[in-house]
Design an enzyme around this catalytic site. Structure first.
Site, PDB file in Angstrom:
ATOM      1  N   GLU A 295       0.887  -1.169   0.000  1.00  0.00           N
ATOM      2  CA  GLU A 295       0.000   0.000   0.000  1.00  0.00           C
ATOM      3  C   GLU A 295       0.919   1.211   0.000  1.00  0.00           C
ATOM      4  O   GLU A 295       1.229   1.770   1.061  1.00  0.00           O
ATOM      5  CB  GLU A 295      -0.921  -0.043   1.221  1.00  0.00           C
ATOM      6  CG  GLU A 295      -2.101   0.888   1.105  1.00  0.00           C
ATOM      7  CD  GLU A 295      -1.836   2.267   1.657  1.00  0.00           C
ATOM      8  OE1 GLU A 295      -1.142   3.068   0.969  1.00  0.00           O
ATOM      9  OE2 GLU A 295      -2.310   2.544   2.761  1.00  0.00           O
ATOM     10  N   GLU A 321       4.853  11.192  -0.791  1.00  0.00           N
ATOM     11  CA  GLU A 321       5.543  10.287   0.134  1.00  0.00           C
ATOM     12  C   GLU A 321       6.688   9.549  -0.583  1.00  0.00           C
ATOM     13  O   GLU A 321       7.535   8.962   0.047  1.00  0.00           O
ATOM     14  CB  GLU A 321       4.537   9.267   0.679  1.00  0.00           C
ATOM     15  CG  GLU A 321       4.806   8.699   2.031  1.00  0.00           C
ATOM     16  CD  GLU A 321       3.732   7.671   2.424  1.00  0.00           C
ATOM     17  OE1 GLU A 321       4.103   6.567   2.827  1.00  0.00           O
ATOM     18  OE2 GLU A 321       2.537   7.988   2.337  1.00  0.00           O
TER      19      GLU A 321
HETATM   20  C1  LIG Z   1       1.058   3.214   4.039  1.00  0.00           C
HETATM   21  S1  LIG Z   1       1.879   2.196   5.155  1.00  0.00           S
HETATM   22  C2  LIG Z   1       1.117   0.627   4.805  1.00  0.00           C
HETATM   23  C3  LIG Z   1       1.260  -0.371   5.933  1.00  0.00           C
HETATM   24  C4  LIG Z   1       0.585  -1.703   5.666  1.00  0.00           C
HETATM   25  N1  LIG Z   1       1.104  -2.345   4.488  1.00  0.00           N
HETATM   26  C5  LIG Z   1      -0.887  -1.537   5.543  1.00  0.00           C
HETATM   27  O1  LIG Z   1      -1.402  -1.662   4.430  1.00  0.00           O
HETATM   28  O2  LIG Z   1      -1.552  -1.270   6.544  1.00  0.00           O
HETATM   29  C6  LIG Z   1       3.454   2.081   4.415  1.00  0.00           C
HETATM   30  C7  LIG Z   1       4.485   1.349   5.249  1.00  0.00           C
HETATM   31  O3  LIG Z   1       5.646   1.171   4.461  1.00  0.00           O
HETATM   32  C8  LIG Z   1       6.796   1.423   5.244  1.00  0.00           C
HETATM   33  N2  LIG Z   1       7.841   1.851   4.301  1.00  0.00           N
HETATM   34  C9  LIG Z   1       7.860   2.982   3.563  1.00  0.00           C
HETATM   35  N3  LIG Z   1       8.937   3.030   2.784  1.00  0.00           N
HETATM   36  C10 LIG Z   1       9.616   1.886   3.015  1.00  0.00           C
HETATM   37  C11 LIG Z   1      10.816   1.349   2.495  1.00  0.00           C
HETATM   38  N4  LIG Z   1      11.520   2.014   1.594  1.00  0.00           N
HETATM   39  N5  LIG Z   1      11.222   0.144   2.954  1.00  0.00           N
HETATM   40  C12 LIG Z   1      10.496  -0.520   3.884  1.00  0.00           C
HETATM   41  N6  LIG Z   1       9.374  -0.053   4.434  1.00  0.00           N
HETATM   42  C13 LIG Z   1       8.922   1.131   3.991  1.00  0.00           C
HETATM   43  C14 LIG Z   1       6.373   2.492   6.212  1.00  0.00           C
HETATM   44  O4  LIG Z   1       7.191   2.500   7.369  1.00  0.00           O
HETATM   45  C15 LIG Z   1       4.931   2.103   6.488  1.00  0.00           C
HETATM   46  O5  LIG Z   1       4.827   1.267   7.615  1.00  0.00           O
END
Ligand SMILES: C[S@@+](CC[C@H](N)C(=O)[O-])C[C@H]1O[C@@H](n2cnc3c(N)ncnc32)[C@H](O)[C@@H]1O
Length: 595
Positions: A295, A321
């Site tokens: 997501e 983002e």
């Molecule tokens: C919008 S949230 C979605 C969380 C979960 N997948 C959900 O659908 O509820 C995005 C997540 O991706 C993680 N994230 C963002 N960029 C990332 C990266 N480059 N590598 C690993 N995790 C990342 C963030 O910390 C966050 O927890």
């Protein structure tokens, strides 16, 4: 022009209002051009080349919105004496300046990536030998990697050679392009359960993901899945429910620990899920994936605004983002060639809107600075700046679709094909046909994404008029509205330029031909432009969602959109917000004349 390697920077030219050599008197400034070609970046003053630089030595400093200083290293003829050479370049406008900086960022990144092969070798040597002699030798061989080599050493020291092989290059692709303070705040935000809860409580979002996964079991059964940015691990759990053979849940924030706990508490699924703490740009996985689930749709994380219920500080625009870039990097690193992406496609939808209430509300904010006797002080010198400042904030709220002035158009982003670099700069030509005569106050934007399952295709939409999501919608408001008649063409451009604080600068231009006698003779245009920072939105969720009703429409109760998620749970009567009495156009015009 883009070549087969996606090197968008190649052949790009930027006209410069002026160029001056730092070693010459400032009076020597004259117009020029900055050109990217296979030899590097060439800066010409009139027809003379005054600087030619390669990306390794180029340093670029922005000294004002339209002025930058380029410094490059050179050497004398016998290659012994190093010196620096600098030029001051002045762009014609902020948009061209931002585009130039974006292209330089992309160019340096691509050239550094070519150097990554060497960095990996360096890394391997260090891992195997840990020998100072070899490090010294490599430093002599290519001294420009000296500092990254010490970074590599630091990181190997910290992270060891664990099962997940966390580091492959000396500097992460993510760290190279994102400011560390922004990344710190971003992962701190996502490391907190309340913000994950906010997303989980968006039942439109989470319910659509759940349906898209379980209805497409055939895609998941017996397959290896990578959850890109797993957060609480919810999508990994859905994938395991749908029969995945194994799910790698990659999460960079501290939330990875909570995800482990949540997954362990669901033992029938837990044995098929491995949580890996790290960035998708850095971690190594033991096998290729058949499916990526994620997501990554842009919200905005910002700390300056406190909402009473801490509902989360998020706004819409698919690419904000810059997490889509991580999704695309994960695709290139982990997905097998025939693999699937959930979601696979995103679309940014756009339409011009009219909204006198919103316009006057924004304009009114700056009226404070109209006071000539504020404790004896004249505040008016700052009025113009404050006025522009308020109009540089994109507005986040849920609006009535009847405010749209023309049928929307959309821009497709195919996650399965797009190159990461193509997300650095997104240029969308706009064309609409007005369906009513009115004042156009700006451009409304929202998005949807497609889960292209083999059994069922599902769209998750954030459109106005559809059930509200935590993304809401986004509106860019022009400080100078334009007038249109029904059937009239509205053209323009939406230009998004990524910046290193995980967001975008937005440049919007809308134009409409004037009607009346002059128009037929030749293209008299009304044009209005604005520049907005997606990272500084006006979060308008507690404001009444006002719109003008056509005479034949029944009044609809208007609700505070913050309450919508709660209402979807308990289905109480929505709270009715009293409308302010409408301001007439004449009142608005007279106010605008005064400001
Ligand atoms: C919008 S949230 C979605 C969380 C979960 N997948 C959900 O659908 O509820 C995005 C997540 O991706 C993680 N994230 C963002 N960029 C990332 C990266 N480059 N590598 C690993 N995790 C990342 C963030 O910390 C966050 O927890």
């Amino acid at each position: 022009m883009e070549d087969s390697l996606g090197q968008k920077w190649k052949q790009r030219e930027f006209p410069l209002a002026s160029v001056s050599d730092l070693s010459s008197p400032p009076t020597s400034a004259s117009p020029g051009i900055a050109r990217f070609d296979s030899d590097g970046l060439q800066i010409h003053q009139q027809s003379h080349q005054i600087l030619s630089v390669d990306p390794q030595t180029l340093q670029l400093f922005k000294v004002s919105p339209v002025q930058s200083v380029c410094v490059a290293e050179g050497s004398d003829a016998d290659n012994k004496t190093f010196y620096s050479r600098g030029v001051t370049i002045q762009f014609r406008n902020e948009e061209e300046s931002a585009a130039f900086h974006c292209v330089v960022q992309q160019w340096k990144k691509e050239v550094n990536a070519q150097g990554a092969v060497l960095k990996i070798c360096v890394n391997v040597v260090v891992k195997w030998t840990q020998s100072d002699d070899i490090i010294g030798c490599i430093e002599c061989y290519t001294c420009r990697f000296r500092s990254s080599l010490s970074n590599t050493l630091d990181r190997i020291g910290q992270e060891g050679n664990g099962r997940n092989g966390t580091i492959t290059t000396s500097k992460s692709k993510f760290d190279e392009k994102i400011e560390s303070s922004s990344a710190k705040m971003y992962f701190h935000y996502y490391g907190q359960l309340l913000h994950q809860q906010n997303m989980l409580q968006d039942y439109v979002r989470t319910g659509t993901y759940h349906a898209a996964v379980v209805e497409n079991r055939a895609d998941f059964i017996g397959r290896v899945v990578v959850d890109v940015g797993a957060g609480s691990g919810i999508l990994s759990l859905f994938a395991a429910q749908a029969g995945a053979k194994h799910v790698y849940a990659v999460e960079a924030s501290e939330m990875a620990e909570y995800a482990r706990k949540l997954i362990a508490g669901n033992p029938t699924l837990a044995q098929r899920i491995t949580v890996i703490k790290g960035k998708v740009e850095d971690v190594e996985l033991p096998e290729k994936a058949d499916i990526l689930i994620s997501e990554p749709m842009g919200k905005l994380i910002f700390s300056s605004i406190k909402l009473e219920n801490n509902a989360g500080f998020q706004c819409t625009l698919l690419v904000n983002e810059r997490m889509l870039e991580s999704y695309v990097i994960a695709r290139d690193r982990f997905l097998s060639p025939a693999g699937k992406m959930f979601p696979a496609v995103g679309r940014i939808h756009m339409a011009p809107f009219t909204d006198e209430y919103l316009f006057i509300e924004i304009a009114n904010k700056a009226l404070f600075w109209q006071q000539q006797n504020y404790y004896g002080v004249d505040l008016t010198p700052l009025h113009g700046t404050a006025f522009q400042g308020y109009f540089s904030q994109p507005v986040v709220d849920a609006f009535d679709p009847r405010l749209l002035v023309a049928p929307p158009m959309f821009h497709v982003i195919d996650f399965t094909k797009i190159k990461e670099e193509e997300l650095y700069e997104i240029d969308i030509p706009l064309r609409f046909i007005a369906s009513m005569g009115t004042r156009v106050h700006g451009l409304a934007c929202w998005f949807d994404v497609l889960f292209n399952g083999s059994t069922v295709q599902r769209w998750l939409t954030t459109a106005p008029g559809s059930p509200t999501t935590h993304w809401y919608q986004l509106r860019c408001v022009l400080s100078q509205p334009i007038y249109v008649m029904a059937g009239q063409e509205i053209t323009g451009r939406l230009h998004l330029i990524a910046h290193n604080a995980q967001s975008y600068t937005i440049y919007l231009t809308l134009s409409a031909k004037m009607w009346g006698p002059g128009a037929e003779q030749g293209g008299l245009l009304q044009t209005s432009s604005c520049k907005l920072d997606l990272k500084e939105p006006y979060y308008r969720m507690s404001q009444p969602q006002a719109y003008t009703l056509a005479q034949d429409q029944q009044p609809q109760p208007l609700i505070h959109t913050q309450d919508i998620h709660i209402q979807s749970q308990d289905l109480d009567e929505p709270e009715i917000v009293q409308q302010p009495s409408p301001n007439s156009c004449a009142q608005i015009d007279s106010l605008m004349q005064s400001v």
